[in-house]
Design a protein around this motif. Structure first.
Motif, short mmCIF file in Angstrom:
data_model
loop_
_atom_site.label_atom_id
_atom_site.label_comp_id
_atom_site.label_asym_id
_atom_site.label_seq_id
_atom_site.Cartn_x
_atom_site.Cartn_y
_atom_site.Cartn_z
N SER A 145 -31.57 26.37 -10.12
CA SER A 145 -30.19 26.25 -9.89
C SER A 145 -29.74 24.98 -9.35
O SER A 145 -30.25 23.94 -9.40
CB SER A 145 -29.87 27.38 -8.61
OG SER A 145 -30.09 26.73 -7.40
N ARG A 146 -28.14 24.61 -9.19
CA ARG A 146 -27.72 23.50 -8.53
C ARG A 146 -27.94 23.38 -7.04
O ARG A 146 -27.67 22.46 -6.67
CB ARG A 146 -26.37 23.55 -9.07
CG ARG A 146 -26.23 22.99 -10.48
CD ARG A 146 -24.90 23.57 -11.13
NE ARG A 146 -24.77 23.08 -12.56
CZ ARG A 146 -25.60 23.56 -13.36
NH1 ARG A 146 -26.10 24.81 -13.05
NH2 ARG A 146 -25.46 23.26 -14.79
N GLY A 147 -28.30 24.47 -6.55
CA GLY A 147 -28.80 24.50 -5.34
C GLY A 147 -27.74 25.18 -4.36
O GLY A 147 -26.79 25.73 -4.75
N ILE A 148 -28.04 24.83 -2.78
CA ILE A 148 -26.77 25.39 -1.81
C ILE A 148 -26.43 24.42 -1.05
O ILE A 148 -27.10 23.17 -0.93
CB ILE A 148 -27.66 26.43 -1.07
CG1 ILE A 148 -28.74 25.76 -0.37
CG2 ILE A 148 -28.04 27.67 -1.74
CD1 ILE A 148 -29.72 26.61 0.58
N ALA B 97 -23.67 27.01 -2.18
CA ALA B 97 -23.04 27.67 -3.43
C ALA B 97 -21.77 26.74 -3.99
O ALA B 97 -20.81 26.97 -3.36
CB ALA B 97 -23.17 28.84 -3.70
N GLU C 9 -26.57 30.55 -7.90
CA GLU C 9 -26.49 29.64 -6.45
C GLU C 9 -25.98 30.59 -5.21
O GLU C 9 -26.56 30.49 -4.31
CB GLU C 9 -25.42 28.36 -6.38
CG GLU C 9 -26.03 27.10 -7.36
CD GLU C 9 -25.86 27.63 -8.92
OE1 GLU C 9 -26.53 26.88 -9.64
OE2 GLU C 9 -25.27 28.39 -9.39
N GLU D 9 -28.07 31.83 -2.10
CA GLU D 9 -27.56 31.88 -0.75
C GLU D 9 -27.86 33.19 0.03
O GLU D 9 -28.07 33.43 1.21
CB GLU D 9 -26.06 31.39 -0.82
CG GLU D 9 -25.73 29.95 -0.65
CD GLU D 9 -24.23 29.86 -0.31
OE1 GLU D 9 -23.71 30.70 0.23
OE2 GLU D 9 -23.84 28.57 -0.43
N CYS E 32 -32.37 21.39 -4.61
CA CYS E 32 -30.83 21.04 -4.93
C CYS E 32 -30.52 19.86 -5.57
O CYS E 32 -31.10 18.75 -5.56
CB CYS E 32 -29.99 20.81 -3.53
SG CYS E 32 -30.37 22.33 -2.34
N ARG F 231 -33.42 22.53 2.57
CA ARG F 231 -32.81 21.76 1.16
C ARG F 231 -33.70 20.96 1.05
O ARG F 231 -33.92 19.82 1.92
CB ARG F 231 -31.32 21.52 1.64
CG ARG F 231 -30.43 22.71 1.74
CD ARG F 231 -29.01 22.15 2.04
NE ARG F 231 -28.37 21.55 0.94
CZ ARG F 231 -28.04 20.58 0.86
NH1 ARG F 231 -28.40 19.64 1.75
NH2 ARG F 231 -27.59 20.00 -0.31
#
Length: 377
Positions: free
Chosen positions: A4-7, A9, A15, A19, A36, A53
């Protein structure tokens, strides 16, 4: 979690799921590590909502963003000898790394949100790779999770795989305040709403054309954007209808107020899995106007107005029906909220994920307490 693109979101459903699920697992004592992407990260904090993260670069191009970031994440896991037990990949495209991971001690989970290889946004080569990745998922992942029943049936028919069905969740909210709407030139019940990425898969172009035919003073607001489809977005914004607005990405309190005060929510999907944005719109008590795809039917049941996917005229008719029938809109709002409360609860979704993690971890004969291991997500 990887893929994913991470947190926090700031992009899409994966995302948001990370979370909500990750925070709940962290409260239960699990160690959650989220990889992330640097270009999507707006904070240098090493922890968010109880999760760790790790921010890494990627090749910020449509076809290369996810695989390059996942590659760097796996290198980080190896070189720094991260103490994790389970790798949870969000998106079937990440499965190209599964053959290598079968040589490691890590257990793997892949979440599939639909037939990625059929999405209009991908070229022919990307579609071939995604179809191959789906086959690798079926053959090599320790567990495959599908977020909708249609994808579950598809994987059974194509690959003979029984997946775990775990839908997305939503949090029920009653947003009474509306002061943030002023900055967008809106009032309560004065607009229809769409939230999500502006890509062909989502049917945004169909919605624009349909709304241009609707007789109403209400507006249509597109909350979202996409860096990979500038020409498509330019065409959307090229509409001559001044009622159609594009405020871009919206977060926090303004986002909640936009969702909680719309007249109705539009979901003109062409291809995708379960949409977290759709679920959240229902949880805010919105009347939903949606395409008739089976994936959508699994979510909305009998709580929405429907139109054939991709049919501009029928979608315009459904929106006009909502405009002309406020009593019907009110009734569908109530039904939508009740359905989400009953079937799509984040606590239940989290518990289902934890059962999957415990099941595949025990394949090695391990028995672990909540505090003894970690999940890399």
């Amino acid at each position: 979690m990887l893929g994913s693109r991470g947190i926090p979101a700031r992009y899409g459903g994966s995302e948001t799921a990370i979370e909500e699920i990750g925070e709940r697992l962290a409260r239960q004592g699990e160690r959650i590590v989220v990889y992330c992407r640097r270009h999507n990260s707006r904070t240098k904090d090493r922890e968010y909502r109880g999760m760790e993260r790790i921010v890494l670069p990627s090749l910020h191009r449509k076809n290369w963003d996810t695989p390059t970031h996942t590659f760097f994440a796996l290198l980080d896991l190896i070189l720094h000898r991260r103490e994790v037990d389970i790798l949870h990949f969000h998106g079937v495209g990440n499965s190209i790394f599964l053959p290598f991971l079968k040589l490691t001690r890590w257990k793997t989970v892949v979440t599939v949100d639909g037939p990625d290889w059929e999405r209009p946004k991908w070229g022919w080569f990307a579609r071939k790779v995604l179809k191959l990745s789906a086959r690798m998922t079926a053959q090599l992942a320790d567990c495959t999770i599908t977020d909708n029943l249609v994808s579950q049936r598809l994987f059974r028919e194509l690959f003979g795989l029984s997946t775990e069905y775990i839908p997305y969740g939503a949090y029920v909210s009653d947003e009474k305040e509306c002061d943030e709407l002023v900055q967008y030139g809106l009032e309560k019940d004065s607009y229809f709403l769409y939230v999500g990425r502006l890509i062909p898969d989502k049917g945004c172009h169909v919605l624009v054309k349909a709304f241009e035919r609707v007789k109403t003073d209400k507006k249509l607001v597109f909350v979202g954007d996409n860096p990979y489809f500038p020409e498509y977005i330019r065409q959307l914004k090229n509409t001559s209808d001044s009622r159609i607005k594009f405020p871009g990405y919206v977060y926090g309190r303004p986002y909640r107020q936009l969702c909680g005060n719309a007249y109705a929510y539009c979901h003109p999907l062409i291809v995708d899995g379960t949409s977290p944005q759709l679920l959240q719109a229902m949880a805010f008590g919105n009347c939903v106007i949606a395409s008739d795809l089976p994936e959508v039917s699994d979510v909305v049941g009998d709580t929405a107005l429907r139109a054939p996917s991709g049919d501009v005229n029928k979608l315009a008719d459904a929106i006009q029906q909502a405009v002309d029938n406020p009593a019907l809109v009110h009734a569908l709002r109530t039904k939508a909220r009740e359905r989400v409360q009953r079937l799509f609860n984040w606590d239940d979704v989290t518990n289902s994920h934890k059962l999957v993690y415990e099941k595949i971890y025990s394949m090695n004969g391990h028995s672990r307490s909540a505090q003894s291991g970690a999940l890399a997500k």
